[in-house]
Scaffold this motif. Structure first.
Motif, PDB file in Angstrom:
ATOM      1  N   THR A 188      13.887  31.710 -63.788  1.00 52.38           N
ATOM      2  CA  THR A 188      15.004  32.654 -63.622  1.00 52.38           C
ATOM      3  C   THR A 188      15.191  33.036 -62.157  1.00 52.38           C
ATOM      4  O   THR A 188      16.320  33.087 -61.653  1.00 52.38           O
ATOM      5  CB  THR A 188      14.738  33.926 -64.449  1.00 52.38           C
ATOM      6  N   PHE A 189      14.104  33.295 -61.483  1.00 51.42           N
ATOM      7  CA  PHE A 189      14.161  33.652 -60.065  1.00 51.42           C
ATOM      8  C   PHE A 189      14.750  32.494 -59.253  1.00 51.42           C
ATOM      9  O   PHE A 189      15.541  32.713 -58.316  1.00 51.42           O
ATOM     10  CB  PHE A 189      12.745  33.979 -59.581  1.00 51.42           C
ATOM     11  N   THR A 190      14.413  31.272 -59.620  1.00 49.76           N
ATOM     12  CA  THR A 190      14.943  30.090 -58.919  1.00 49.76           C
ATOM     13  C   THR A 190      16.455  29.955 -59.145  1.00 49.76           C
ATOM     14  O   THR A 190      17.207  29.681 -58.202  1.00 49.76           O
ATOM     15  CB  THR A 190      14.225  28.825 -59.409  1.00 49.76           C
ATOM     16  N   VAL A 191      16.882  30.130 -60.383  1.00 46.43           N
ATOM     17  CA  VAL A 191      18.322  30.061 -60.679  1.00 46.43           C
ATOM     18  C   VAL A 191      19.077  31.130 -59.896  1.00 46.43           C
ATOM     19  O   VAL A 191      20.149  30.876 -59.315  1.00 46.43           O
ATOM     20  CB  VAL A 191      18.567  30.229 -62.198  1.00 46.43           C
ATOM     21  N   SER A 192      18.508  32.321 -59.838  1.00 46.49           N
ATOM     22  CA  SER A 192      19.132  33.411 -59.090  1.00 46.49           C
ATOM     23  C   SER A 192      19.241  33.069 -57.602  1.00 46.49           C
ATOM     24  O   SER A 192      20.259  33.346 -56.958  1.00 46.49           O
ATOM     25  CB  SER A 192      18.302  34.684 -59.283  1.00 46.49           C
ATOM     26  N   ALA A 193      18.197  32.445 -57.064  1.00 47.53           N
ATOM     27  CA  ALA A 193      18.209  32.073 -55.640  1.00 47.53           C
ATOM     28  C   ALA A 193      19.234  30.976 -55.354  1.00 47.53           C
ATOM     29  O   ALA A 193      19.904  30.989 -54.315  1.00 47.53           O
ATOM     30  CB  ALA A 193      16.809  31.605 -55.232  1.00 47.53           C
ATOM     31  N   VAL A 194      19.363  30.019 -56.267  1.00 41.81           N
ATOM     32  CA  VAL A 194      20.351  28.942 -56.085  1.00 41.81           C
ATOM     33  C   VAL A 194      21.773  29.522 -56.054  1.00 41.81           C
ATOM     34  O   VAL A 194      22.614  29.119 -55.238  1.00 41.81           O
ATOM     35  CB  VAL A 194      20.205  27.890 -57.201  1.00 41.81           C
ATOM     36  N   MET A 195      22.029  30.488 -56.933  1.00 38.24           N
ATOM     37  CA  MET A 195      23.344  31.136 -56.927  1.00 38.24           C
ATOM     38  C   MET A 195      23.593  31.836 -55.597  1.00 38.24           C
ATOM     39  O   MET A 195      24.699  31.757 -55.038  1.00 38.24           O
ATOM     40  CB  MET A 195      23.439  32.145 -58.083  1.00 38.24           C
TER      41      MET A 195
ATOM     42  N   GLY B  90      16.433  27.102 -53.714  1.00 37.93           N
ATOM     43  CA  GLY B  90      15.742  26.930 -54.989  1.00 37.93           C
ATOM     44  C   GLY B  90      14.275  26.615 -54.813  1.00 37.93           C
ATOM     45  O   GLY B  90      13.420  27.159 -55.525  1.00 37.93           O
ATOM     46  N   LEU B  91      13.955  25.745 -53.843  1.00 42.91           N
ATOM     47  CA  LEU B  91      12.549  25.369 -53.629  1.00 42.91           C
ATOM     48  C   LEU B  91      11.738  26.544 -53.101  1.00 42.91           C
ATOM     49  O   LEU B  91      10.607  26.771 -53.536  1.00 42.91           O
ATOM     50  CB  LEU B  91      12.493  24.191 -52.648  1.00 42.91           C
ATOM     51  N   VAL B  92      12.315  27.292 -52.159  1.00 45.24           N
ATOM     52  CA  VAL B  92      11.611  28.465 -51.622  1.00 45.24           C
ATOM     53  C   VAL B  92      11.346  29.482 -52.738  1.00 45.24           C
ATOM     54  O   VAL B  92      10.237  30.029 -52.856  1.00 45.24           O
ATOM     55  CB  VAL B  92      12.428  29.105 -50.480  1.00 45.24           C
ATOM     56  N   ALA B  93      12.357  29.727 -53.560  1.00 46.51           N
ATOM     57  CA  ALA B  93      12.192  30.697 -54.659  1.00 46.51           C
ATOM     58  C   ALA B  93      11.178  30.185 -55.685  1.00 46.51           C
ATOM     59  O   ALA B  93      10.382  30.970 -56.218  1.00 46.51           O
ATOM     60  CB  ALA B  93      13.540  30.947 -55.336  1.00 46.51           C
ATOM     61  N   PHE B  94      11.212  28.883 -55.963  1.00 42.93           N
ATOM     62  CA  PHE B  94      10.286  28.317 -56.951  1.00 42.93           C
ATOM     63  C   PHE B  94       8.828  28.461 -56.490  1.00 42.93           C
ATOM     64  O   PHE B  94       7.970  28.903 -57.255  1.00 42.93           O
ATOM     65  CB  PHE B  94      10.638  26.848 -57.179  1.00 42.93           C
ATOM     66  N   LEU B  95       8.583  28.099 -55.225  1.00 42.52           N
ATOM     67  CA  LEU B  95       7.212  28.195 -54.706  1.00 42.52           C
ATOM     68  C   LEU B  95       6.763  29.653 -54.629  1.00 42.52           C
ATOM     69  O   LEU B  95       5.624  29.982 -54.979  1.00 42.52           O
ATOM     70  CB  LEU B  95       7.130  27.538 -53.325  1.00 42.52           C
TER      71      LEU B  95
ATOM     72  N   LEU C   7       6.026  30.898 -58.179  1.00 41.25           N
ATOM     73  CA  LEU C   7       4.746  30.418 -58.711  1.00 41.25           C
ATOM     74  C   LEU C   7       3.578  31.207 -58.133  1.00 41.25           C
ATOM     75  O   LEU C   7       2.647  31.597 -58.853  1.00 41.25           O
ATOM     76  CB  LEU C   7       4.580  28.932 -58.383  1.00 41.25           C
ATOM     77  N   LEU C   8       3.641  31.444 -56.813  1.00 41.38           N
ATOM     78  CA  LEU C   8       2.546  32.166 -56.159  1.00 41.38           C
ATOM     79  C   LEU C   8       2.468  33.614 -56.639  1.00 41.38           C
ATOM     80  O   LEU C   8       1.370  34.137 -56.889  1.00 41.38           O
ATOM     81  CB  LEU C   8       2.737  32.137 -54.636  1.00 41.38           C
ATOM     82  N   VAL C   9       3.616  34.241 -56.775  1.00 39.02           N
ATOM     83  CA  VAL C   9       3.645  35.674 -57.083  1.00 39.02           C
ATOM     84  C   VAL C   9       3.426  35.947 -58.564  1.00 39.02           C
ATOM     85  O   VAL C   9       2.569  36.756 -58.945  1.00 39.02           O
ATOM     86  CB  VAL C   9       4.997  36.274 -56.624  1.00 39.02           C
TER      87      VAL C   9
ATOM     88  N   TYR D 196       3.290  32.072 -74.947  1.00 42.36           N
ATOM     89  CA  TYR D 196       4.226  31.677 -73.893  1.00 42.36           C
ATOM     90  C   TYR D 196       3.650  32.054 -72.529  1.00 42.36           C
ATOM     91  O   TYR D 196       2.783  32.925 -72.428  1.00 42.36           O
ATOM     92  CB  TYR D 196       5.583  32.376 -74.096  1.00 42.36           C
ATOM     93  N   ASP D 197       4.175  31.394 -71.501  1.00 49.00           N
ATOM     94  CA  ASP D 197       3.733  31.689 -70.136  1.00 49.00           C
ATOM     95  C   ASP D 197       4.842  32.476 -69.424  1.00 49.00           C
ATOM     96  O   ASP D 197       5.833  31.890 -68.969  1.00 49.00           O
ATOM     97  CB  ASP D 197       3.448  30.385 -69.382  1.00 49.00           C
ATOM     98  N   PRO D 198       4.711  33.781 -69.284  1.00 48.38           N
ATOM     99  CA  PRO D 198       5.756  34.574 -68.626  1.00 48.38           C
ATOM    100  C   PRO D 198       6.017  34.143 -67.190  1.00 48.38           C
ATOM    101  O   PRO D 198       7.145  34.274 -66.704  1.00 48.38           O
ATOM    102  CB  PRO D 198       5.198  36.005 -68.682  1.00 48.38           C
ATOM    103  N   ALA D 199       4.998  33.631 -66.508  1.00 49.01           N
ATOM    104  CA  ALA D 199       5.184  33.229 -65.105  1.00 49.01           C
ATOM    105  C   ALA D 199       6.211  32.109 -64.993  1.00 49.01           C
ATOM    106  O   ALA D 199       7.033  32.095 -64.069  1.00 49.01           O
ATOM    107  CB  ALA D 199       3.845  32.790 -64.524  1.00 49.01           C
ATOM    108  N   VAL D 200       6.186  31.162 -65.931  1.00 44.38           N
ATOM    109  CA  VAL D 200       7.151  30.060 -65.909  1.00 44.38           C
ATOM    110  C   VAL D 200       8.570  30.583 -66.161  1.00 44.38           C
ATOM    111  O   VAL D 200       9.524  30.200 -65.468  1.00 44.38           O
ATOM    112  CB  VAL D 200       6.772  29.003 -66.965  1.00 44.38           C
ATOM    113  N   VAL D 201       8.702  31.469 -67.136  1.00 45.12           N
ATOM    114  CA  VAL D 201      10.017  32.031 -67.472  1.00 45.12           C
ATOM    115  C   VAL D 201      10.596  32.785 -66.271  1.00 45.12           C
ATOM    116  O   VAL D 201      11.761  32.610 -65.898  1.00 45.12           O
ATOM    117  CB  VAL D 201       9.905  32.973 -68.689  1.00 45.12           C
TER     118      VAL D 201
END
Length: 352
Positions: free
Chosen positions: A235-242, A116-121, A124-126, A226-231
């Motif tokens: 989602t990308f983080t949730v997908s990575a955790v799964m 989750g942390l790797v996907a979150f960081l 954010l960067l991408v 809205y900020d699409p990057a946050v959305v």
């Protein structure tokens, strides 16, 4: 009761009866398919709902898998012992990176938090730089390739090319005993159900509708405030955790975790299953992942060298003739069937 609920109940009943009907070997294969189905739920969420073509889910799958494997290896080695591959590699002292994984709570937390942390960081960067489409797909694929190279190069830490294998126990369960294997299967099936429920609730929420809006018109969503990057990052983080959770269960189910299971090709295979089943429907993605991996097992027994060509051809055929996957085909047939009994409205004559 709707067709969707009937299908859901049928699937639950079949999964519950599987331990009674299948041999331990076939039950283990089904548990492996369910691990891939958990990853498929995350891919359907990110790709189908969010429009993020993730070609590197093997990275997060591997992070969860290696975190679990490190704990299991230390548990088997006992206090002060070294994992077998470290002994063969000439390592004389347990590396500092490994020491926290002797704690089961830390290992379970790492299974969730590290991917989750790797996907979150990364998100954010991408996504802050508005990288999307093919560029994001290539970036995620390159990440998978780099991750595999890193694992292979660290023989003393990760087992190198061979990875880690020979796991006999999983939190008190004997993995060589059929009852232990049935328990691991049940845990995997329950986790799949939980991840499906989480994804379903997310899709039906306001956040899910916003995610679809970002997919269909990112610039318009930004214009509305809205900020699409946050959305997309969430989602990308949730997908990575799964994917990380699936990788963690893959270790006791299959008994191995190695770079060969995490690279570009395995990541593409995960994506093919989702495409075949239908990336816009969560249940379709699950069915596709199970069907494609079952077909891989079936064909590889007699047609091992040609399976990759067959899989590639299947992917192309689905994209060309059924872009919504098998779920789209079933949905189309269901609408045709339900409209058969309807009669066209009688035109009303208008008086002159």
């Amino acid at each position: 009761m709707t067709w969707g609920r009937i299908s859901l109940v049928a699937c639950v009943v079949l999964l519950a009866l599987a331990p009674l009907a299948l041999s331990p070997f076939r039950l283990g294969l089904l548990a492996k398919y369910l691990c891939f189905a958990i990853v498929a739920v995350g891919i359907a969420l990110a790709w189908g709902r969010g429009g993020m073509l993730t070609l590197g889910q093997g990275v997060f799958f591997g992070l969860g898998g290696y975190a679990m494997a490190m704990y299991l290896k230390l548990e088997e080695a006992g206090p002060g012992g070294l994992p077998d591959f470290m002994v063969w590699s000439g390592v004389e002292e347990l590396p500092a990176l490994w020491k926290p994984f002797g704690n089961p709570v830390f290992a379970l937390a790492a299974v969730v938090l590290v991917p989750g942390l790797v996907a979150f960081l990364l998100g954010l960067l991408v996504f802050r730089q508005r990288v999307r489409g093919a560029y994001f797909a290539i970036l995620s694929q390159a990440l998978a390739a780099a991750f595999v190279i890193l694992l292979i190069g660290q023989q003393g830490l990760t087992g190198g090319t061979n990875g880690m294998t020979n796991f006999s126990r999983f939190f008190g369960l004997d993995l060589t005993d059929p009852n232990g294997q049935r328990a691991v299967y049940a845990i995997t099936a329950l986790l799949l159900g939980a991840m499906f429920l989480v994804a379903k609730l997310l899709v039906r929420s306001r956040f899910g509708r916003l995610l679809v809006a970002v997919r269909d018109g990112e610039d318009r969503v930004r214009f509305l405030g809205y900020d699409p990057a946050v959305v997309k990052t969430v989602t990308f983080t949730v997908s990575a955790v799964m994917a990380g959770l699936a990788g963690a269960l893959f270790v006791p189910v299959v008994g191995i975790i190695s770079p060969a299971l995490l690279g570009i090709v395995p990541s593409l295979e995960l994506l093919v299953g989702v495409a075949v089943g239908g990336r816009f429907v969560l249940a379709g993605a699950i069915a596709g992942a199970i069907a494609v991996n079952y077909a891989k097992t079936l064909f590889s027994e007699d047609f091992a060298e040609g399976w990759l060509y067959l899989q590639g051809g299947l992917f192309v055929l689905v994209l060309v003739f059924a872009p919504k996957g098998l779920a789209g085909v079933v949905d189309s047939l269901r609408h045709r069937w339900s409209s058969r009994g309807r009669t066209a409205p009688t035109p009303v004559e208008v008086a002159a």
